[in-house]
Write an enzyme that holds these catalytic residues in place. Structure first.
Site, PDB file in Angstrom:
ATOM      1  N   TYR A  97       0.824  -1.214   0.000  1.00  0.00           N
ATOM      2  CA  TYR A  97       0.000   0.000   0.000  1.00  0.00           C
ATOM      3  C   TYR A  97       0.857   1.263   0.000  1.00  0.00           C
ATOM      4  O   TYR A  97       0.702   2.126   0.847  1.00  0.00           O
ATOM      5  CB  TYR A  97      -0.947   0.005   1.214  1.00  0.00           C
ATOM      6  CG  TYR A  97      -1.726  -1.279   1.337  1.00  0.00           C
ATOM      7  CD1 TYR A  97      -2.822  -1.519   0.517  1.00  0.00           C
ATOM      8  CD2 TYR A  97      -1.339  -2.256   2.246  1.00  0.00           C
ATOM      9  CE1 TYR A  97      -3.525  -2.712   0.600  1.00  0.00           C
ATOM     10  CE2 TYR A  97      -2.034  -3.457   2.336  1.00  0.00           C
ATOM     11  CZ  TYR A  97      -3.120  -3.678   1.509  1.00  0.00           C
ATOM     12  OH  TYR A  97      -3.791  -4.862   1.595  1.00  0.00           O
TER      13      TYR A  97
ATOM     14  N   TYR B 242     -11.929  -8.060   6.101  1.00  0.00           N
ATOM     15  CA  TYR B 242     -10.776  -8.033   5.204  1.00  0.00           C
ATOM     16  C   TYR B 242     -10.433  -9.480   4.853  1.00  0.00           C
ATOM     17  O   TYR B 242     -10.276 -10.316   5.744  1.00  0.00           O
ATOM     18  CB  TYR B 242      -9.558  -7.356   5.848  1.00  0.00           C
ATOM     19  CG  TYR B 242      -8.343  -7.442   4.948  1.00  0.00           C
ATOM     20  CD1 TYR B 242      -8.216  -6.570   3.867  1.00  0.00           C
ATOM     21  CD2 TYR B 242      -7.371  -8.418   5.135  1.00  0.00           C
ATOM     22  CE1 TYR B 242      -7.124  -6.677   2.997  1.00  0.00           C
ATOM     23  CE2 TYR B 242      -6.286  -8.519   4.279  1.00  0.00           C
ATOM     24  CZ  TYR B 242      -6.175  -7.657   3.218  1.00  0.00           C
ATOM     25  OH  TYR B 242      -5.115  -7.769   2.358  1.00  0.00           O
TER      26      TYR B 242
ATOM     27  N   ASP C 232     -12.625 -17.344   7.595  1.00  0.00           N
ATOM     28  CA  ASP C 232     -11.273 -16.905   7.258  1.00  0.00           C
ATOM     29  C   ASP C 232     -10.514 -16.736   8.569  1.00  0.00           C
ATOM     30  O   ASP C 232     -10.669 -15.730   9.262  1.00  0.00           O
ATOM     31  CB  ASP C 232     -11.347 -15.604   6.460  1.00  0.00           C
ATOM     32  CG  ASP C 232      -9.971 -15.050   6.109  1.00  0.00           C
ATOM     33  OD1 ASP C 232      -8.970 -15.537   6.667  1.00  0.00           O
ATOM     34  OD2 ASP C 232      -9.918 -14.115   5.288  1.00  0.00           O
TER      35      ASP C 232
ATOM     36  N   LYS D 191      -0.853 -16.719   7.485  1.00  0.00           N
ATOM     37  CA  LYS D 191      -0.067 -15.912   8.413  1.00  0.00           C
ATOM     38  C   LYS D 191       0.817 -16.733   9.360  1.00  0.00           C
ATOM     39  O   LYS D 191       1.947 -17.002   9.017  1.00  0.00           O
ATOM     40  CB  LYS D 191      -0.989 -14.936   9.143  1.00  0.00           C
ATOM     41  CG  LYS D 191      -1.483 -13.850   8.166  1.00  0.00           C
ATOM     42  CD  LYS D 191      -1.933 -12.587   8.842  1.00  0.00           C
ATOM     43  CE  LYS D 191      -1.978 -11.429   7.880  1.00  0.00           C
ATOM     44  NZ  LYS D 191      -3.268 -11.180   7.239  1.00  0.00           N
TER      45      LYS D 191
HETATM   46  C1  LIG Z   1      -3.798 -11.177   5.861  1.00  0.00           C
HETATM   47  C2  LIG Z   1      -5.144 -11.705   5.612  1.00  0.00           C
HETATM   48  C3  LIG Z   1      -5.521 -12.207   4.347  1.00  0.00           C
HETATM   49  C4  LIG Z   1      -4.586 -12.177   3.155  1.00  0.00           C
HETATM   50  O1  LIG Z   1      -3.456 -12.959   3.339  1.00  0.00           O
HETATM   51  P1  LIG Z   1      -2.138 -12.669   2.437  1.00  0.00           P
HETATM   52  O2  LIG Z   1      -1.186 -13.750   2.826  1.00  0.00           O
HETATM   53  O3  LIG Z   1      -1.678 -11.291   2.789  1.00  0.00           O
HETATM   54  O4  LIG Z   1      -2.570 -12.764   1.003  1.00  0.00           O
HETATM   55  C5  LIG Z   1      -6.795 -12.711   4.210  1.00  0.00           C
HETATM   56  N1  LIG Z   1      -7.655 -12.736   5.239  1.00  0.00           N
HETATM   57  C6  LIG Z   1      -7.331 -12.284   6.462  1.00  0.00           C
HETATM   58  C7  LIG Z   1      -8.320 -12.371   7.580  1.00  0.00           C
HETATM   59  C8  LIG Z   1      -6.072 -11.738   6.691  1.00  0.00           C
HETATM   60  O5  LIG Z   1      -5.764 -11.248   7.906  1.00  0.00           O
END
Ligand SMILES: *Cc1c(COP(=O)(O)O)cnc(C)c1O
Length: 451
Positions: free
Chosen positions: A32, A163, A264, A293
């Site tokens: 960003y 997100y 997610d 992550k």
């Molecule tokens: C960071 C994140 C993503 C994206 O993961 P990247 O490895 O950066 O592509 C998707 N969903 C959530 C909840 C996240 O925190």
């Protein structure tokens, strides 16, 4: 610098932090950011345990990493167990394609993940980043309905404030008022957005809000494939917490309309919220779950999309029985070996105690900001601490103040937040909290000064 045809006289960027910084600013994009960036980046010269060594303008700062490299470095840097796992696998092989081939690290990781994931998740798709794992999750849902004879089920229901990543379908389920939707307008698939869940981990579910969720789901039921949300903690969309009871309502609503439920857990997985997965706060199992992550302990890029046997069989029974996705680096052996070692290290350790210690330290250290001028709210859940200000953070001033106080932080919007490595001692956590206080105060002072 000029183009060279042999590379033999290529200028070397690696010589000294000043050179690294200058080359970076001339060449590289950051998350960003503009090219060149508005602010010079700090150069990391060392990372060990909970500490980063940062170079800026001729000075080095040894700081506690309050961000755990964006939720990922849960065991800290250069952990001997993870270093050994990488070395062991390098000596066997670093990568092979996954089409038609398999290997020990992928099989072991699949067993480890299914062993700790909520039942009945039992199949694993290994992807190379969180965003890709979200694309795969969405594709699974679309293919499931296609295979079951409902190809018209093509939209996703999500709540606002979320997100899910930066690729296009993932962006389409991010908060629609965020900059990305405004920027991409008609290019993103039109999804169905419910209001954001009412805030507060301890605030019992609001029946009026649940009714609204039901109404939105019922109105669009026939065109919906799935509901996708971040359980309990909405991360990059605003660091908001909600009551786990909403997850049970989502499960009920999804089942009532024949929708799949996707959680997610890319940010929340592996203990960060105080349970191994955020879904465990509610005892709810999704049909599809994304992990990323902290999966490799922050060593490498790897993500996973888990699904139930019902979803896998549903896809396989259709006229297009294959899941149409297959990244080049799918199942990368180095990443899988590191991930398996990281999850074993977590499961064999006292992560519950670690997360509780960090949460208690953040609560105590951030207490002085409760009710302070310019502070809207202080909230802590698991090993996550958030200070929400009334005005957007003055990022440059806040970051500098944190570094001077011995902490690496990366505030955004109105938020100064931290999710440190689980290896932080009580002393480290006190330093992180003090850094957050310094950042919030510096931001407020800069805003007052009108600078
Ligand atoms: C960071 C994140 C993503 C994206 O993961 P990247 O490895 O950066 O592509 C998707 N969903 C959530 C909840 C996240 O925190």
């Amino acid at each position: 610098m000029t183009r060279t045809d042999t590379g033999a006289v290529r200028p070397r960027a690696g010589s000294g932090p000043r050179r690294v910084r200058d080359t970076d600013m001339a060449r590289l994009w950051h998350p960003y950011s503009t090219v060149p960036p508005a602010e010079p980046p700090y150069v990391v010269t060392e990372a060990e345990g909970t500490r980063l060594t940062l170079w800026a303008e001729g000075r080095s700062h040894r700081v506690v990493d309050g961000m755990a490299s964006w939720w990922s470095a849960i065991h800290g840097y250069r952990h001997p167990v993870l270093d050994a796992a990488v070395r062991r696998q390098v000596d066997v092989f670093s990568h092979v394609m996954f089409g038609g081939l398999t290997h020990g690290p992928a099989a072991e990781l699949a067993e480890v993940l299914v062993g700790i994931a909520p039942e009945p998740l039992e199949h694993v798709f290994l992807a190379d980043s969180g965003s890709v794992s979200v694309e795969v999750a969405m594709k699974m849902c679309l293919q499931y309905h296609r295979s079951s004879g409902s190809p018209e089920r093509r939209r996703f229901l999500t709540w606002r404030g979320g997100y899910h990543g930066d690729t296009f379908h993932a962006m389409s389920v991010c908060d629609p008022d965020g900059g990305m939707h405004a920027l991409w307008g008609g290019l993103l698939p039109a999804q169905v957005y419910a209001p954001a869940p009412p805030g507060g981990f301890d605030a019992p579910p609001d029946p009026g809000y649940v009714e609204e969720l039901e109404r939105v789901a019922a109105e669009h039921a026939r065109e919906l494939a799935a509901i996708i949300v971040e359980p309990v903690v909405q991360g990059a969309g605003g660091m908001r917490f909600h009551h786990p009871g909403y997850l049970r309502e989502l499960r009920r609503i999804a089942d009532g309309h024949g929708l799949l439920l996707v959680f997610d857990e890319i940010a929340t997985g592996f203990g960060r919220t105080g349970e191994l997965f955020a879904a465990d706060h509610a005892g709810v199992a999704p049909d599809v779950m994304c992990l990323g992550k902290a999966l490799t302990g922050g060593y490498m890029s790897l993500a996973a999309t888990l699904c139930t046997g019902r979803v896998a069989r549903g896809i396989a029974e259709g006229e297009e029985p294959v899941l149409a996705h297959g990244p080049t680096f799918m199942g990368n052996p180095l990443a899988c070996a590191t991930a398996a070692a990281s999850v074993d290290l977590l499961a064999g350790g006292n992560w519950r105690g670690d997360v509780a210690r960090i949460g208690a330290g953040l609560r105590a250290g951030l207490a002085p900001l409760e009710g302070a001028p310019g502070v809207r709210e202080v909230r802590v859940l698991g090993a996550i601490g958030v200070v929400e200000l009334e005005a957007p953070v003055r990022v440059r001033e806040a970051t500098r103040a944190a570094v001077e106080a011995g902490v690496w932080l990366r505030p955004f919007r109105e938020l100064v937040y931290a999710m440190p490595p689980y290896t932080c001692t009580a002393g480290d956590v006190a330093v992180v909290a003090a850094g957050m206080v310094a950042a919030a105060e510096a931001s407020a002072a800069a805003a007052d000064g009108g600078a």
